[in-house]
Design a protein around this motif. Structure first.
Motif, mmCIF file in Angstrom:
data_model
loop_
_atom_site.group_PDB
_atom_site.id
_atom_site.type_symbol
_atom_site.label_atom_id
_atom_site.label_comp_id
_atom_site.label_asym_id
_atom_site.label_seq_id
_atom_site.Cartn_x
_atom_site.Cartn_y
_atom_site.Cartn_z
ATOM 1 N N ILE A 133 0.654 -4.156 -1.200
ATOM 2 C CA ILE A 133 1.943 -4.683 -0.780
ATOM 3 C C ILE A 133 3.027 -3.867 -1.484
ATOM 4 O O ILE A 133 3.001 -3.709 -2.700
ATOM 5 C CB ILE A 133 2.077 -6.170 -1.143
ATOM 6 N N GLN A 134 3.971 -3.351 -0.693
ATOM 7 C CA GLN A 134 5.036 -2.524 -1.257
ATOM 8 C C GLN A 134 6.395 -3.091 -0.871
ATOM 9 O O GLN A 134 6.605 -3.483 0.279
ATOM 10 C CB GLN A 134 4.956 -1.098 -0.713
ATOM 11 N N THR A 181 3.681 5.384 2.647
ATOM 12 C CA THR A 181 3.381 4.412 3.699
ATOM 13 C C THR A 181 1.893 4.358 3.997
ATOM 14 O O THR A 181 1.397 3.343 4.483
ATOM 15 C CB THR A 181 4.137 4.727 5.009
ATOM 16 N N GLU A 182 1.176 5.430 3.706
ATOM 17 C CA GLU A 182 -0.256 5.460 3.990
ATOM 18 C C GLU A 182 -1.035 4.456 3.152
ATOM 19 O O GLU A 182 -2.095 3.993 3.565
ATOM 20 C CB GLU A 182 -0.793 6.869 3.773
ATOM 21 N N ASP A 183 -0.524 4.119 1.985
ATOM 22 C CA ASP A 183 -1.197 3.183 1.086
ATOM 23 C C ASP A 183 -0.750 1.740 1.294
ATOM 24 O O ASP A 183 -1.263 0.838 0.641
ATOM 25 C CB ASP A 183 -0.929 3.562 -0.371
ATOM 26 N N MET A 204 4.681 -3.692 4.117
ATOM 27 C CA MET A 204 5.933 -3.140 3.599
ATOM 28 C C MET A 204 6.989 -4.238 3.684
ATOM 29 O O MET A 204 7.264 -4.747 4.767
ATOM 30 C CB MET A 204 6.360 -1.907 4.407
ATOM 31 N N LEU A 205 7.549 -4.595 2.545
ATOM 32 C CA LEU A 205 8.543 -5.652 2.474
ATOM 33 C C LEU A 205 9.915 -5.062 2.176
ATOM 34 O O LEU A 205 10.022 -4.039 1.497
ATOM 35 C CB LEU A 205 8.209 -6.628 1.339
ATOM 36 N N THR A 206 10.936 -5.738 2.643
ATOM 37 C CA THR A 206 12.307 -5.400 2.301
ATOM 38 C C THR A 206 13.150 -6.654 2.467
ATOM 39 O O THR A 206 12.666 -7.689 2.918
ATOM 40 C CB THR A 206 12.842 -4.227 3.161
ATOM 41 N N GLN A 266 10.835 -3.381 12.931
ATOM 42 C CA GLN A 266 9.933 -4.321 13.596
ATOM 43 C C GLN A 266 8.617 -4.492 12.834
ATOM 44 O O GLN A 266 7.979 -5.543 12.939
ATOM 45 C CB GLN A 266 9.640 -3.857 15.025
ATOM 46 N N GLY A 267 8.210 -3.484 12.082
ATOM 47 C CA GLY A 267 6.960 -3.566 11.341
ATOM 48 C C GLY A 267 7.089 -4.012 9.904
ATOM 49 O O GLY A 267 6.090 -4.112 9.192
ATOM 50 N N LEU A 268 8.301 -4.291 9.459
ATOM 51 C CA LEU A 268 8.532 -4.689 8.074
ATOM 52 C C LEU A 268 8.467 -6.205 7.920
ATOM 53 O O LEU A 268 8.818 -6.949 8.845
ATOM 54 C CB LEU A 268 9.899 -4.211 7.591
ATOM 55 N N LEU A 269 8.059 -6.656 6.762
ATOM 56 C CA LEU A 269 8.153 -8.075 6.418
ATOM 57 C C LEU A 269 9.466 -8.262 5.689
ATOM 58 O O LEU A 269 9.771 -7.557 4.727
ATOM 59 C CB LEU A 269 6.980 -8.499 5.529
ATOM 60 N N ILE A 270 10.257 -9.214 6.149
ATOM 61 C CA ILE A 270 11.592 -9.428 5.589
ATOM 62 C C ILE A 270 11.542 -10.594 4.604
ATOM 63 O O ILE A 270 11.052 -11.682 4.947
ATOM 64 C CB ILE A 270 12.608 -9.733 6.718
#
Length: 78
Positions: free
Chosen positions: A2-3, A27-29, A33-35, A73-77
């Motif tokens: 988780i990044q 991103t490969e790891d 991906m959170l922001t 669209q692919g990020l967790l907010i």
């Protein structure tokens, strides 16, 4: 893994600049991906600023905005 990604790191994924290759490699790891929500507005402002400063052409800025919207669209907010 988780990044958490801040705005400057995410912009590197859609605007070619110093650090972009390293950001792409990270991103490969990433399993996730959170922001934070404000990142969207900050990224659009950063792309607009790059265009105003002639670091991006209008076409490149449009592509960067579209690329960021897709990335969003692919990020967790959080």
């Amino acid at each position: 893994m988780i990044q958490y990604w801040d705005t400057s790191a995410l912009v590197k994924l859609v605007v070619g600049e110093e650090g972009s290759p390293a950001a792409r490699a990270c991103t490969e790891d990433a399993s996730y991906m959170l922001t934070c929500r404000i990142t969207f507005v900050e990224a659009m402002a950063a792309i607009a600023r790059a265009q105003r400063l002639d670091r991006l052409s209008p076409g490149a800025a449009g592509m960067a905005r579209a690329g960021f919207r897709g990335l969003w669209q692919g990020l967790l907010i959080v």
